[in-house]
Each structure stands twice: as structure tokens, then as C-alpha cells.
Design an enzyme around this catalytic site. Structure first.
Site, PDB file in Angstrom:
ATOM      1  CB  ALA A  18      31.446  33.683  33.743  1.00 21.53           C
ATOM      2  CB  CYS A  57      40.175  35.824  43.713  1.00 21.04           C
ATOM      3  SG  CYS A  57      38.693  35.064  42.970  1.00 21.04           S
ATOM      4  CG  ASP A  90      30.068  34.675  40.884  1.00 20.69           C
ATOM      5  OD1 ASP A  90      30.457  33.619  40.830  1.00 20.69           O
ATOM      6  OD2 ASP A  90      30.273  35.456  41.851  1.00 20.69           O
ATOM      7  CE1 TYR A  95      56.981   9.374  54.809  1.00 24.81           C
ATOM      8  CE2 TYR A  95      57.807   7.292  53.986  1.00 24.81           C
ATOM      9  CZ  TYR A  95      57.791   8.285  55.068  1.00 24.81           C
ATOM     10  OH  TYR A  95      58.583   8.175  56.153  1.00 24.81           O
TER      11      TYR A  95
HETATM   12  C1  LIG Z   1      36.950  40.182  47.587  1.00 23.77           C
HETATM   13  C2  LIG Z   1      36.531  38.829  46.760  1.00 23.77           C
HETATM   14  C3  LIG Z   1      37.431  37.565  46.826  1.00 23.77           C
HETATM   15  C4  LIG Z   1      37.123  36.348  46.359  1.00 23.77           C
HETATM   16  N1  LIG Z   1      37.972  35.443  46.546  1.00 23.77           N
HETATM   17  C5  LIG Z   1      37.568  34.369  45.803  1.00 23.77           C
HETATM   18  C6  LIG Z   1      38.489  33.185  45.923  1.00 23.77           C
HETATM   19  O1  LIG Z   1      39.737  33.252  46.580  1.00 23.77           O
HETATM   20  N2  LIG Z   1      38.223  31.899  45.280  1.00 23.77           N
HETATM   21  C7  LIG Z   1      37.031  31.827  44.504  1.00 23.77           C
HETATM   22  O2  LIG Z   1      37.106  30.922  44.006  1.00 23.77           O
HETATM   23  N3  LIG Z   1      36.324  32.966  44.422  1.00 23.77           N
HETATM   24  C8  LIG Z   1      36.366  34.127  44.974  1.00 23.77           C
HETATM   25  N4  LIG Z   1      35.619  35.375  44.938  1.00 23.77           N
HETATM   26  C9  LIG Z   1      34.393  35.134  44.069  1.00 23.77           C
HETATM   27  C10 LIG Z   1      34.711  35.319  42.508  1.00 23.77           C
HETATM   28  O3  LIG Z   1      35.416  36.529  42.622  1.00 23.77           O
HETATM   29  C11 LIG Z   1      33.434  35.174  41.793  1.00 23.77           C
HETATM   30  O4  LIG Z   1      33.002  33.949  41.839  1.00 23.77           O
HETATM   31  C12 LIG Z   1      34.136  35.396  40.408  1.00 23.77           C
HETATM   32  O5  LIG Z   1      34.467  36.732  40.134  1.00 23.77           O
HETATM   33  C13 LIG Z   1      32.628  35.277  39.432  1.00 23.77           C
HETATM   34  O6  LIG Z   1      33.014  35.584  37.998  1.00 23.77           O
HETATM   35  P1  LIG Z   1      31.813  36.015  37.134  1.00 23.77           P
HETATM   36  O7  LIG Z   1      32.528  36.508  35.579  1.00 23.77           O
HETATM   37  O8  LIG Z   1      30.696  35.206  37.201  1.00 23.77           O
HETATM   38  O9  LIG Z   1      31.053  37.290  37.570  1.00 23.77           O
HETATM   39  P2  LIG Z   1      32.016  38.554  38.009  1.00 23.77           P
HETATM   40  O10 LIG Z   1      33.403  38.590  38.445  1.00 23.77           O
HETATM   41  O11 LIG Z   1      30.914  39.277  39.115  1.00 23.77           O
HETATM   42  O12 LIG Z   1      31.758  39.531  36.889  1.00 23.77           O
HETATM   43  C14 LIG Z   1      30.676  40.043  36.099  1.00 23.77           C
HETATM   44  C15 LIG Z   1      31.124  40.950  34.936  1.00 23.77           C
HETATM   45  O13 LIG Z   1      29.925  41.272  34.306  1.00 23.77           O
HETATM   46  C16 LIG Z   1      29.979  42.644  33.810  1.00 23.77           C
HETATM   47  N5  LIG Z   1      28.403  43.176  33.965  1.00 23.77           N
HETATM   48  C17 LIG Z   1      27.313  42.979  34.712  1.00 23.77           C
HETATM   49  N6  LIG Z   1      26.134  43.287  34.093  1.00 23.77           N
HETATM   50  C18 LIG Z   1      26.762  43.643  33.177  1.00 23.77           C
HETATM   51  C19 LIG Z   1      25.485  44.022  32.065  1.00 23.77           C
HETATM   52  N7  LIG Z   1      24.498  44.472  32.271  1.00 23.77           N
HETATM   53  N8  LIG Z   1      26.286  44.592  30.906  1.00 23.77           N
HETATM   54  C20 LIG Z   1      27.602  44.381  30.699  1.00 23.77           C
HETATM   55  N9  LIG Z   1      28.392  43.987  31.718  1.00 23.77           N
HETATM   56  C21 LIG Z   1      27.770  43.586  32.782  1.00 23.77           C
HETATM   57  C22 LIG Z   1      30.777  43.321  35.022  1.00 23.77           C
HETATM   58  O14 LIG Z   1      31.380  44.533  34.694  1.00 23.77           O
HETATM   59  C23 LIG Z   1      31.760  42.180  35.262  1.00 23.77           C
HETATM   60  O15 LIG Z   1      32.892  42.227  33.956  1.00 23.77           O
HETATM   61  C24 LIG Z   1      35.812  36.391  45.628  1.00 23.77           C
HETATM   62  C25 LIG Z   1      35.050  37.695  45.376  1.00 23.77           C
HETATM   63  C26 LIG Z   1      35.291  38.714  45.959  1.00 23.77           C
HETATM   64  C27 LIG Z   1      34.444  39.926  45.813  1.00 23.77           C
END
Ligand SMILES: Cc1cc2nc3c(=O)[nH]c(=O)nc-3n(C[C@H](O)[C@H](O)[C@H](O)COP(=O)(O)OP(=O)(O)OC[C@H]3O[C@@H](n4cnc5c(N)ncnc54)[C@H](O)[C@@H]3O)c2cc1C
Length: 456
Positions: A15, A46, A285, A430
Site C-alpha cells: 500500500a 506474498c 491491510d 478458442y
Molecule cells: C505469507 C503470505 C503470503 C501472502 N500471499 C498473498 C497472495 O498470494 N496474494 C495476495 O493478494 N495477498 C497475499 N498476502 C497478503 C499480502 O501480503 C498483504 O495483503 C499485503 O502485504 C498488505 O500490504 P500492506 O502494504 O497493506 O501491509 P503490509 O505488507 O503488512 O506492510 C505494512 C508496512 O507497514 C510498516 N509499518 C507497520 N506499522 C508501522 C509503524 N507504526 N511505523 C512505520 N511503519 C510501520 C511495516 O514495516 C510494513 O512496511 C500474503 C500474506 C502473507 C503473510
């Protein structure tokens, strides 16, 4: 020259980075600042299972872009920096650095992309060496190190959602003996039980031990082994335990300044990704997800959605007026040779949201049967009996049957809010080695209409 807005992005994953890239794309004179708590900007979470299987040779291959590549795009990156509080009146954000010193930074617009955190179920003895949750690259590296240093030969995976199913496959490739424990009646509860059973058959064919309807009570250590005691009285023994029983939104920063929470206790946002606090956006997320079919907010944390929401937040933070068009919960997972996918609503979801759902199942050849290698795809299509509206599709088939792309056709039809009958009108490709004149999704739509005609 007009002052450029100071954009602060908290979170450096799907994100956060998508927001930063969109800002740069639209106005390269703005340098957004992206702070992240760990050392892994723009890494693919992922991809972790494929690093643990060693199909991806090392963890750093999971970086979509290196730090210097991101910085070269005009994005300031601050790693190992945790945002701990926001003062929306003063428009400042307090940061805690690796050496525990603190610093206050000013923002004009703030984007929160703090992601989610693993849920830790109530299991006595969970905090011992050899027991891991899995979300972050650091955790993945620690698991990898533990397997190597302790010469791990066996693992118990607690929870049989898509993450542990991918891990079951990955760790079997590492020659570990895998046992999966799931408290629900079948694995992969995001699809109907019939598809869950297909996954279980696939796991059994690979000689994995699958234990549905079982709950873990305690974990105790006996020299180099962990003994996992189940509520049923059964005991399992392994050198490694990985717990993946879901994730909850990480909202502590948002709560520090009174940002309202909504569905699933995720940050409440509108379709412009705005929170209730002025000039603060949220994406990924940590935030709610607008469901396109239901027209309301849900919590469906996925990488695919996080990228889109981040892009919308980035654009709007610099004056745009983009709307997030919504998610359908489209998902796919590969477990050994089986691919399982879903989009939209299942029967039970449909009923919960006031539809009158009918689900019809069928098996269809992935291409013309006379051409070698034809395999069947199982499709469960759900539509509304009263209106004929398409509500959702679930599919399962061998990796070569293009299930991942076939579900996307269904997702596109759902996105356009088509009826089941409309699917028959889609102009799909197809050629005998690749498909039939009626794509399997269309054959399944025809079967659904036949069943509906019989029961009406
Ligand atoms: C093993 C695994 C496999 C997955 N496979 C898939 C898949 O195949 N397909 C799919 O669509 N989704 C998949 N997902 C889900 C996907 O990874 C997440 O939906 C996605 O990573 C979310 O992205 P995000 O940027 O919202 O948050 P995150 O990836 O959770 O990142 C959060 C970020 O915020 C930072 N952060 C948090 N709190 C703070 C703070 N207070 N100050 C500063 N930084 C902070 C962290 O360091 C990180 O950089 C998978 C997840 C896992 C765990």
C-alpha cells in the site's frame, strides 16, 4: 513557485509504496517520505513461501525494487523507523528511530499503510524457540535459519488457510514431514467444503498428515522436539511449529489520534481512502475494503487490493479525486499441482447479505478432449435465483488448466455486475489445445440456467 505538499507515508509495503509511486508518477517534483518499521521496503510478502521452499534462492530476491531504485524514483525512504503518534492539529507525526531516539516530522497529507499483524491464538506455550508466526521477511528469515541450524525434519502447521497451505507445499519441497492442524471441518475455509476436500486429497497424495476438526491446546518442549497437544487428546511431535491462523489490522498508530475504526476493526475509510481525520488517508491491510457487489465496507486484506487502494490514496493525497471501485475478494492459491480460486460470494455469504443464492457445480474439460492433455476443471457457480445476477464463482483444477486466469474472467463479469446469462455472450478465445468453443465458465453458466429452469 508554489510550495510542494509534504507527503508522509507510513508503511513501505504494497500500500505505502503504491501510494508513493502514484504520487511520483503524477508529479515528479514532489518527494514523498516513506517510513517503515522494518528494513524491507517494497518486498513481496506474498513470495515468502517460495523463498522458504528455495524456489526463490534467497530472501532479497523478493524485493520488487531495491532501496536505491526506489530513492532514484524520487521517494525518500526511512527504514527501521516506527511512527508512534500523530497530532492532527499540529500536523505532525512522532517517529521512533532504531536507536530509540524520537523525532517529530511535519506533514501536509499523511497516508497510513501499516498493514496487519498475525493473530496469535490462545495456546499455552506459544512463546518458545521453534514456534513462529509468519508475516514479515524477518520471520521468514528466522524460520529458514532455524530449519538449517536445527536440521529440522518435521513441522506442524497450525491453521490451514492459504498461507499454511502454500507453506505445506514449500516445506515438503524442503523434504520436511508436514502435519497440518485445522479446527474447521476442512482446509481452506474461504471456499466451499467440496473444494477444501480436493485440497485435502492433494495433500494426502503427497503423504502429508492433515487433521481437520482439531484444536491445539498446548505446546511443550522435550529436548529438541516440540510436543503439540490437541484438545482431542492426540499428541504430535515436530522440531518446528508455524502458526498462521489469520491476521488483524495494525491500527495502533491510527488510534493514537482518534481515527475511527470500522469493519473488522480496520481503519474506516471512504472510497477516496479518506479517514475521518482531515488530510489523513489509509490503504491496504490496515484499512477496510469497499465490496463492489455488496456496496458496503468489508475487511478483505489482500496484496492485490492493497496495491489498488495505495494508488488511489496517493493520487488523492496530491489533489486527485479518484475512487476505489471495490473488491470482489478474488483469490487464488496453488497447492502442489492443484489450483483453487474464488471470486465474489459463496452461498452462505449470499444468504447473509439478503440474496437468494443457488450454487451449481460441474466439471468441464479445460480444452478440447481430442487434443492431448485435456483435464477437468471443477466450477461452482453461484447466482441469485430471483434476479439471475451472478454472485460468485469458485474453481479448482490442475496447474495447467489456467484456473487463475479463468477465475479472472468471472471476476471481470462480476465487476461489470453481469447476470449468469450474460456470461454466455462473452467473446472468449478458442483454439482446441487451449479451450473449447464454450469456455468452461460458459458451460457452467448454462448448467446453472438449466438447474434454475428445473426448480422454478
Ligand atoms: C505469507 C503470505 C503470503 C501472502 N500471499 C498473498 C497472495 O498470494 N496474494 C495476495 O493478494 N495477498 C497475499 N498476502 C497478503 C499480502 O501480503 C498483504 O495483503 C499485503 O502485504 C498488505 O500490504 P500492506 O502494504 O497493506 O501491509 P503490509 O505488507 O503488512 O506492510 C505494512 C508496512 O507497514 C510498516 N509499518 C507497520 N506499522 C508501522 C509503524 N507504526 N511505523 C512505520 N511503519 C510501520 C511495516 O514495516 C510494513 O512496511 C500474503 C500474506 C502473507 C503473510
Amino acid at each position: 513557485m508554489k510550495n510542494k505538499p509534504k507527503i508522509l507515508i507510513v508503511g513501505g509495503s504494497d500500500a505505502g509504496l503504491s501510494a508513493a509511486l502514484r504520487i511520483q508518477e503524477l508529479d515528479s517534483s514532489i518527494t514523498p517520505t516513506m517510513v517503515l518499521a522494518d528494513e524491507y521496503p517494497n518486498f513481496s510478502i506474498c513470495g515468502i513461501p517460495f523463498y522458504l521452499s528455495h524456489e526463490v534462492p534467497d530472501y532479497w530476491h523478493l524485493a520488487h525494487r531495491t532501496r536505491s531504485e526506489i530513492e532514484a524514483l524520487g521517494i525518500e525512504v526511512r527504514t527501521s523507523t516506527r511512527a508512534i503518534a500523530i497530532d492532527p492539529k499540529a500536523k505532525t507525526c512522532r517517529l521512533r528511530l532504531l536507536n530509540h531516539s524520537e523525532e517529530e516530522v511535519q506533514y501536509d497529507k499523511l497516508i497510513i499503510g501499516t498493514g496487519a499483524e498475525s493473530i496469535k491464538p490462545v495456546i499455552a506455550g506459544l512463546n518458545q524457540p521453534g514456534i513462529f508466526t509468519l508475516r514479515w521477511i524477518d520471520e521468514a528469515r528466522a524460520i529458514n535459519r532455524y530449519i538449517e541450524e536445527h536440521r529440522v525434519r518435521s513441522v506442524v502447521l497450525v491453521g490451514a488457510g492459504y498461507i499454511n497451505l502454500e507453506l505445506a507445499d514449500a516445506l515438503t519441497k524442503r523434504r520436511l514431514q508436514v502435519t497440518l492442524v485445522e479446527r474447521n471441518p476442512a482446509v481452506l475455509k474461504t471456499v466451499d467444503i467440496e473444494l477444501g476436500r480436493m485440497v485435502e486429497e492433494q495433500l494426502a497424495a503427497q503423504e502429508l498428515n492433515v487433521l481437520p476438526r482439531q484444536q491445539v491446546d498446548t505446546i511443550t518442549r522435550h529436548s529438541d522436539r516440540l510436543v503439540v497437544a490437541l484438545a482431542s487428546g492426540k499428541e504430535l511431535s515436530a522440531e518446528l511449529v508455524i502458526v498462521a491462523t489469520g491476521a488483524r489490522p495494525e491500527t495502533s498508530l491510527a488510534r493514537s489520534c482518534g481515527i475511527e475504526l470500522g469493519e473488522g476493526d480496520a481503519i474506516k475509510i471512504n472510497q477516496r481512502m479518506e479517514t475521518n481525520v482531515e488530510d489523513i488517508y489509509a490503504a491496504g491491510d490496515c484499512a477496510e475494503t469497499f465490496h463492489r457487489l455488496l456496496g458496503r465496507s468489508t475487511y478483505l486484506p489482500l496484496g492485490s487490493t492493497s496495491h489498488k487502494q495505495g494508488r488511489v490514496a496517493g493520487e488523492n493525497a496530491i489533489g486527485g479525486s479518484r475512487q476505489f471501485h471495490g473488491t470482489l475478494g478474488t483469490q487464488v492459491v496453488k497447492v502442489f499441482d492443484l489450483v483453487v480460486a474464488r471470486t465474489g460470494l459463496k452461498d452462505d455469504d449470499g444468504r447473509r447479505f439478503g440474496y437468494d443464492p443457488l450454487t451449481v457445480a460441474g466439471e468441464y474439460w479445460d480444452h478440447k478432449r481430442y487434443y492431448p492433455g485435456a483435464k477437468k476443471v471443477l466450477i461452482r457457480l453461484t447466482g441469485d435465483r430471483l434476479t439471475g445476477q451472478l454472485l460468485g464463482v469458485q474453481m479448482a483444477g490442475a496447474a495447467e488448466t489456467s484456473v487463475a486466469k479463468r477465475i479472472d474472467t468471472a471476476a471481470a463479469a462480476l465487476f461489470a455486475k453481469e447476470s449468469v446469462d450474460d456470461i454466455n455472450a462473452l467473446d472468449l478465445s478458442y483454439s482446441p489445445p487451449l479451450n473449447s468453443p464454450w469456455d468452461p465458465l460458459q458451460s457452467s453458466a448454462q448448467d446453472w440456467l438449466k438447474v434454475l429452469a428445473k426448480i422454478n
